[in-house]
Scaffold this active site. Structure first.
Site, PDB file in Angstrom:
ATOM      1  CG  ASP A  67      -1.861   1.129   1.334  1.00  0.00           C
ATOM      2  OD1 ASP A  67      -1.654   2.141   0.423  1.00  0.00           O
ATOM      3  OD2 ASP A  67      -2.713   1.250   2.031  1.00  0.00           O
ATOM      4  CB  SER A 146      -5.918  13.194 -14.896  1.00  0.00           C
ATOM      5  OG  SER A 146      -7.233  13.381 -15.465  1.00  0.00           O
ATOM      6  CE1 TYR A 159      -7.605  10.766 -10.334  1.00  0.00           C
ATOM      7  CE2 TYR A 159      -8.250  12.128 -11.876  1.00  0.00           C
ATOM      8  CZ  TYR A 159      -7.702  11.017 -11.625  1.00  0.00           C
ATOM      9  OH  TYR A 159      -7.005  10.097 -12.634  1.00  0.00           O
TER      10      TYR A 159
HETATM   11  P1  NAP Z   1      -7.133   1.343 -12.000  1.00  0.00           P
HETATM   12  O1  NAP Z   1      -7.608   0.545 -13.033  1.00  0.00           O
HETATM   13  O2  NAP Z   1      -7.857   1.821 -10.832  1.00  0.00           O
HETATM   14  O3  NAP Z   1      -5.539   0.949 -11.592  1.00  0.00           O
HETATM   15  C1  NAP Z   1      -4.872   1.403 -10.052  1.00  0.00           C
HETATM   16  C2  NAP Z   1      -3.741   0.672 -10.047  1.00  0.00           C
HETATM   17  O4  NAP Z   1      -3.018   1.312  -8.989  1.00  0.00           O
HETATM   18  C3  NAP Z   1      -3.921  -0.872  -9.665  1.00  0.00           C
HETATM   19  O5  NAP Z   1      -2.776  -1.668  -9.817  1.00  0.00           O
HETATM   20  C4  NAP Z   1      -4.179  -0.733  -8.169  1.00  0.00           C
HETATM   21  O6  NAP Z   1      -4.027  -1.941  -7.402  1.00  0.00           O
HETATM   22  C5  NAP Z   1      -3.011   0.415  -7.962  1.00  0.00           C
HETATM   23  N1  NAP Z   1      -3.145   1.007  -6.499  1.00  0.00           N
HETATM   24  C6  NAP Z   1      -4.351   1.729  -6.063  1.00  0.00           C
HETATM   25  N2  NAP Z   1      -4.241   2.197  -4.810  1.00  0.00           N
HETATM   26  C7  NAP Z   1      -3.031   1.781  -4.469  1.00  0.00           C
HETATM   27  C8  NAP Z   1      -2.277   1.842  -3.049  1.00  0.00           C
HETATM   28  N3  NAP Z   1      -2.818   2.378  -2.070  1.00  0.00           N
HETATM   29  N4  NAP Z   1      -1.129   1.219  -3.255  1.00  0.00           N
HETATM   30  C9  NAP Z   1      -0.437   0.769  -4.285  1.00  0.00           C
HETATM   31  N5  NAP Z   1      -1.165   0.671  -5.352  1.00  0.00           N
HETATM   32  C10 NAP Z   1      -2.528   1.032  -5.540  1.00  0.00           C
HETATM   33  O7  NAP Z   1      -6.598   2.843 -12.514  1.00  0.00           O
HETATM   34  P2  NAP Z   1      -5.999   3.147 -14.017  1.00  0.00           P
HETATM   35  O8  NAP Z   1      -7.165   3.901 -14.849  1.00  0.00           O
HETATM   36  O9  NAP Z   1      -5.253   2.243 -14.493  1.00  0.00           O
HETATM   37  O10 NAP Z   1      -5.281   4.748 -13.726  1.00  0.00           O
HETATM   38  C11 NAP Z   1      -3.663   4.409 -13.660  1.00  0.00           C
HETATM   39  C12 NAP Z   1      -3.400   6.005 -13.477  1.00  0.00           C
HETATM   40  O11 NAP Z   1      -3.937   6.792 -14.620  1.00  0.00           O
HETATM   41  C13 NAP Z   1      -3.878   6.666 -12.348  1.00  0.00           C
HETATM   42  O12 NAP Z   1      -2.677   7.544 -11.643  1.00  0.00           O
HETATM   43  C14 NAP Z   1      -4.960   7.541 -12.889  1.00  0.00           C
HETATM   44  O13 NAP Z   1      -5.316   8.968 -11.949  1.00  0.00           O
HETATM   45  C15 NAP Z   1      -4.643   7.719 -14.209  1.00  0.00           C
HETATM   46  N6  NAP Z   1      -5.626   8.359 -15.165  1.00  0.00           N
HETATM   47  C16 NAP Z   1      -6.402   7.490 -15.468  1.00  0.00           C
HETATM   48  C17 NAP Z   1      -7.550   7.649 -16.458  1.00  0.00           C
HETATM   49  C18 NAP Z   1      -8.593   6.911 -16.741  1.00  0.00           C
HETATM   50  O14 NAP Z   1      -9.594   7.212 -17.436  1.00  0.00           O
HETATM   51  N7  NAP Z   1      -8.628   5.629 -16.307  1.00  0.00           N
HETATM   52  C19 NAP Z   1      -7.502   8.995 -16.845  1.00  0.00           C
HETATM   53  C20 NAP Z   1      -6.587   9.971 -16.546  1.00  0.00           C
HETATM   54  C21 NAP Z   1      -5.474   9.468 -15.719  1.00  0.00           C
HETATM   55  P3  NAP Z   1      -4.693  -2.243  -6.284  1.00  0.00           P
HETATM   56  O15 NAP Z   1      -6.062  -1.713  -6.163  1.00  0.00           O
HETATM   57  O16 NAP Z   1      -4.627  -3.812  -5.693  1.00  0.00           O
HETATM   58  O17 NAP Z   1      -3.832  -1.680  -5.071  1.00  0.00           O
END
Ligand code: NAP
Length: 251
Positions: A67, A146, A159
């Site tokens: 975490d 983002s 966020y």
């Molecule tokens: P996601 O599918 O929710 O994946 C998030 C990842 O981070 C998972 O591997 C999760 O695993 C890990 N994580 C979450 N909380 C954590 C913690 N406390 N400690 C360690 N690991 C943790 O999100 P995503 O869409 O891939 O997003 C990845 C990045 O892209 C983020 O920074 C997000 O803000 C950015 N982003 C996403 C979007 C979008 O549309 N999806 C758009 C713009 C930017 P666990 O839950 O098992 O810990």
């Protein structure tokens, strides 16, 4: 640090949150390029188990259940990676969390969760890795921010604030370490097909797609290719920048 695929020594890459979503795509990209990849998340997934078992990645894939909001656990993760591979060439601060809700009803708990991971954990991890990069003569840092930090989005003010702050962190750190062969950039991602965007309802997603010149949501590989560009060793004159990768949505 990088060269045509297959011909260079592997780089050591840390990608946070590589168990699923965007992080999973980024991990796969660097593994395919022949690099050594360390990643972490709070829990293991099928993707992680597959990488761990695949002989093609033997000795060049490391996963820890961490975490990142827990500083000691984060520090222990860094210690494990450095114990294994001594130095880090590339850090991709990808792990992030979104909590949806209008500010008037937003809880202290959700505020802390979002700020603790997206901002404080990124700063804490970057500080440790920067020390290593300074000691071994260079590196690349990419922060995943983002477009919500640039344009704002209703229900994502906290966020978006963390993502705008990350862009500020990118610019300040880039100035600090630019003379030491370390570049620091942000990628302001548009909306991706990952679990995080499941918080948006179908109407919102269709509206985003309609307003996106490229006519679709992003894939992890769209972002992974942009990261590969920024971390290329030849791209040492690009630093302190926020590269928007969003299919043209904010054009
Ligand atoms: P996601 O599918 O929710 O994946 C998030 C990842 O981070 C998972 O591997 C999760 O695993 C890990 N994580 C979450 N909380 C954590 C913690 N406390 N400690 C360690 N690991 C943790 O999100 P995503 O869409 O891939 O997003 C990845 C990045 O892209 C983020 O920074 C997000 O803000 C950015 N982003 C996403 C979007 C979008 O549309 N999806 C758009 C713009 C930017 P666990 O839950 O098992 O810990």
């Amino acid at each position: 640090m990088s060269a045509p695929e297959g011909s260079a020594a592997p780089r050591t890459v840390i990608i946070t949150g590589g168990s699923r979503g965007l992080g999973e795509g980024i991990v796969q990209h660097f593994l395919d390029a022949g690099d050594r990849v360390a990643t972490c998340a709070r829990s293991e997934t099928d993707a992680v188990r597959t990488w761990q078992k695949d002989p093609a990645y033997d000795g060049r894939f490391l996963f820890r259940e961490v975490d990142l909001a827990d500083r000691e656990a984060c520090t222990a993760f860094v210690k494990d990676v450095l114990g294994e591979w001594k130095s880090v060439d590339i850090l991709v601060n990808n792990a992030g969390v979104a909590r949806d809700g209008i500010l008037a009803l937003f809880s202290d708990e959700d505020t802390d969760t979002v700020i603790d991971l997206n901002l404080k954990a990124t700063i804490h991890l970057s500080r440790q890795i920067v020390r290593n990069m300074l000691a071994h003569g260079g590196g690349r840092i990419v922060n995943i921010s983002s477009i919500t930090g640039l344009t704002g989005y209703r229900g994502l003010s906290v966020y978006g604030a963390t993502k705008a702050a990350l862009d500020g962190f990118t610019r300040g750190l880039a100035r600090e370490v630019g003379s030491r062969k370390i570049t620091v950039n942000s990628i302001a991602s548009g909306y991706l097909k990952t679990e995080m965007s499941h918080g948006l309802d179908d109407g919102q997603l269709q509206q985003i797609i309609r307003r996106t010149p490229a006519g679709r949501l992003g894939d992890p590989e769209d972002i992974a290719r942009a990261i590969a560009f920024l971390v290329d060793e030849k791209n040492d004159w690009i630093t302190g920048q926020v590269l928007v990768v969003d299919g043209g949505l904010t054009a």
